[in-house]
Design an enzyme around this catalytic site. Structure first.
Site, short mmCIF file in Angstrom:
data_model
loop_
_atom_site.label_atom_id
_atom_site.label_comp_id
_atom_site.label_asym_id
_atom_site.label_seq_id
_atom_site.Cartn_x
_atom_site.Cartn_y
_atom_site.Cartn_z
N LYS A 42 0.84 -1.21 0.00
CA LYS A 42 0.00 0.00 0.00
C LYS A 42 0.87 1.26 0.00
O LYS A 42 2.07 1.20 0.35
CB LYS A 42 -0.93 -0.01 1.21
N ARG A 60 -11.13 -0.09 14.26
CA ARG A 60 -11.06 0.64 12.99
C ARG A 60 -12.16 0.16 12.04
O ARG A 60 -13.12 0.87 11.79
CB ARG A 60 -9.66 0.45 12.38
N HIS A 66 -6.75 -7.63 12.97
CA HIS A 66 -5.54 -6.79 12.96
C HIS A 66 -5.25 -6.38 14.41
O HIS A 66 -6.14 -5.92 15.11
CB HIS A 66 -5.81 -5.56 12.09
N ARG A 69 0.49 -10.93 6.56
CA ARG A 69 0.48 -9.68 5.79
C ARG A 69 1.75 -8.93 6.18
O ARG A 69 1.80 -8.24 7.20
CB ARG A 69 -0.77 -8.86 6.14
N TYR A 89 14.05 31.64 5.42
CA TYR A 89 12.86 32.35 5.89
C TYR A 89 12.92 32.62 7.40
O TYR A 89 13.29 31.73 8.17
CB TYR A 89 11.59 31.53 5.60
N CYS A 140 12.86 24.98 3.29
CA CYS A 140 11.89 25.57 2.37
C CYS A 140 11.11 24.47 1.66
O CYS A 140 11.34 23.29 1.87
CB CYS A 140 12.60 26.44 1.34
N MET A 141 10.21 24.88 0.80
CA MET A 141 9.39 23.90 0.07
C MET A 141 10.28 23.00 -0.81
O MET A 141 10.03 21.80 -0.93
CB MET A 141 8.35 24.63 -0.78
N ASP A 142 11.31 23.59 -1.41
CA ASP A 142 12.08 22.87 -2.42
C ASP A 142 13.59 22.88 -2.18
O ASP A 142 14.33 22.30 -2.98
CB ASP A 142 11.85 23.48 -3.81
C1 PLP Z 1 -0.81 -1.88 6.85
C2 PLP Z 1 -1.39 -3.15 7.32
C3 PLP Z 1 -0.57 -4.27 7.48
C4 PLP Z 1 0.93 -4.22 7.37
O1 PLP Z 1 1.44 -3.68 8.56
P1 PLP Z 1 3.01 -3.67 8.86
O2 PLP Z 1 3.11 -3.13 10.23
O3 PLP Z 1 3.60 -2.74 7.85
O4 PLP Z 1 3.49 -5.05 8.69
C5 PLP Z 1 -1.18 -5.48 7.79
N1 PLP Z 1 -2.53 -5.56 7.96
C6 PLP Z 1 -3.33 -4.49 7.85
C7 PLP Z 1 -4.79 -4.66 8.07
C8 PLP Z 1 -2.80 -3.24 7.55
O5 PLP Z 1 -3.60 -2.19 7.46
#
Ligand code: PLP
Length: 373
Positions: free
Chosen positions: A40, A140, A170, A223, A268, A314-316
């Protein structure tokens, strides 16, 4: 988004590091446990497609993303492995999910019913694979009670538009030495699972932290996210069971170098004034690149030496104090190693009062990504 191709600021991703992190984790898993790489947010800033390819070579068998568009980007690039969208996708996109063989996270019976309506209306014949998300304490998304879960499981048995592909939860504190809340969540997970007589293909609870420090509950899929990028999910609280190799390097070059006289100020607000004559370099990177403005006073590496960032970022552009004159074009390391010294994302995060996840995925698309093996 415009990519800064003609500017020396860039992210360099070490694909071997990612490969090793995943392979090392794979080696700890039983034969029955698959690893989906979490890619992601542009693979935590490392680059979606390149990381996906490296992950597959290292033994990942699928992917997790946060939003549907990330899954579609993988499909468009030709990745045909399983993909799970971890967030809630609005049910009007059920057909888009189904025809692209992208699995959806479902947290309510209402979602299933609404999605079923869309699938029927659009005459979709491919079943939509769903993973039921259980809220065991993360607070969540996901089913709140066993009763709700049981109703959804029963519904799935009759609704031919869906395949019941997975069930998961999770953990919110798997990265902590204090395991009490984790144990509570695990208990709730078991209570939930008692109402699921037939297990779907994937039963999964482990993010990186869970897979590193609570691997007994891995199930048949993990995951794996931040660990794949070589970052410790606990920060510095817990030691990982194997060495994680950070994959991200951020570098630039001095584009302007000048002698500053004592009493002259920089940037700045004129918040920095030279106490004595000194050499200053300007580096073409700023907060628009995700190099945070709070990093004023932090340091970068030049020729193996820590150089303070002086004045406002700064920004850049930003300015650094050099130990002596260096030529324009001198390499500046903002993240990573230089002549035996290093700056980690963890140090940057500590300085900003945040976590390395936020720093890594905060580097903007303007920074080009380069890949090395
Ligand atoms: C982002 C996420 C993960 C991965 O988490 P890490 O801490 O990067 O391993 C796994 N499961 C869910 C539901 C997540 O949102």
């Amino acid at each position: 988004m415009v990519i800064g191709k003609h500017r020396p600021s860039r992210i360099v991703v070490d694909q071997t590091a990612i490969y090793q992190n995943i392979a090392n984790e794979k080696a700890r898993l039983t034969d029955k446990t698959e690893l989906f790489m979490v890619v992601k947010a542009n693979a935590y800033g490392h680059g979606l497609l390149q990381v996906a390819a490296t992950a597959l070579r290292a033994g990942a068998t699928g992917f997790c993303v946060a939003i549907l568009d990330e899954a579609l980007a993988l499909r468009e690039a030709g990745f045909n492995q399983p993909i799970l969208v971890l967030g809630i996708t609005e049910p009007q996109y059920a057909a888009l999910l189904a025809v692209n063989h992208i699995s959806a996270t479902v947290g309510s019976l209402t979602w299933l019913k609404t999605a079923q309506g869309f699938l029927e209306n659009e005459h979709v014949t491919t079943p939509l694979a769903v993973h039921l998300g259980l809220d065991t304490g993360m607070g969540r998304i996901g089913f709140q009670t066993s009763t709700q879960l049981a109703a959804a499981v029963a519904y799935l048995q009759t609704a031919e538009q869906f395949t019941f592909e997975g069930i998961f939860t999770h953990f919110s504190k798997a990265d902590s030495a204090d395991t009490e809340y984790f144990e509570q969540q695990l208990k709730k997970w078991r209570v939930f699972m008692a109402v699921v007589p037939d297990r779907p293909k994937y039963v999964h609870v482990s993010n990186t932290a869970t897979s590193l420090w609570h691997d007994a509950c891995n199930g048949n899929l993990i995951r794996f996210g931040v660990g794949g990028y070589g970052l410790n999910p606990s920060g510095v609280e817990l030691e990982p069971p194997f060495v994680l190799h950070p994959a991200m390097r951020l570098e630039s070059r001095a584009v302007f170098v000048k002698a500053l006289k004592a009493g002259q100020s920089v940037s700045y607000g004129a918040t920095y004034t030279a106490q004595e004559d000194e050499w200053v370099a300007t580096v073409p990177i700023g907060y628009a690149d995700g190099y945070r403005r709070q990093l004023q006073g932090f340091h970068v590496l030049v020729d193996g030496q820590y150089c303070e960032i002086i004045g406002r970022i700064c920004m850049d552009q930003l300015m650094i104090r050099l130990p002596h004159e260096y030529p324009v074009g001198t390499l500046v390391t903002l993240v990573g190693e230089d002549h035996g010294q290093t700056i980690s994302l963890q140090e940057i995060a500590d300085y900003c009062g945040t976590i390395h996840y936020e720093i890594a995925c905060g580097f903007s698309e303007r920074l080009p990504r380069f890949y090395q093996n």
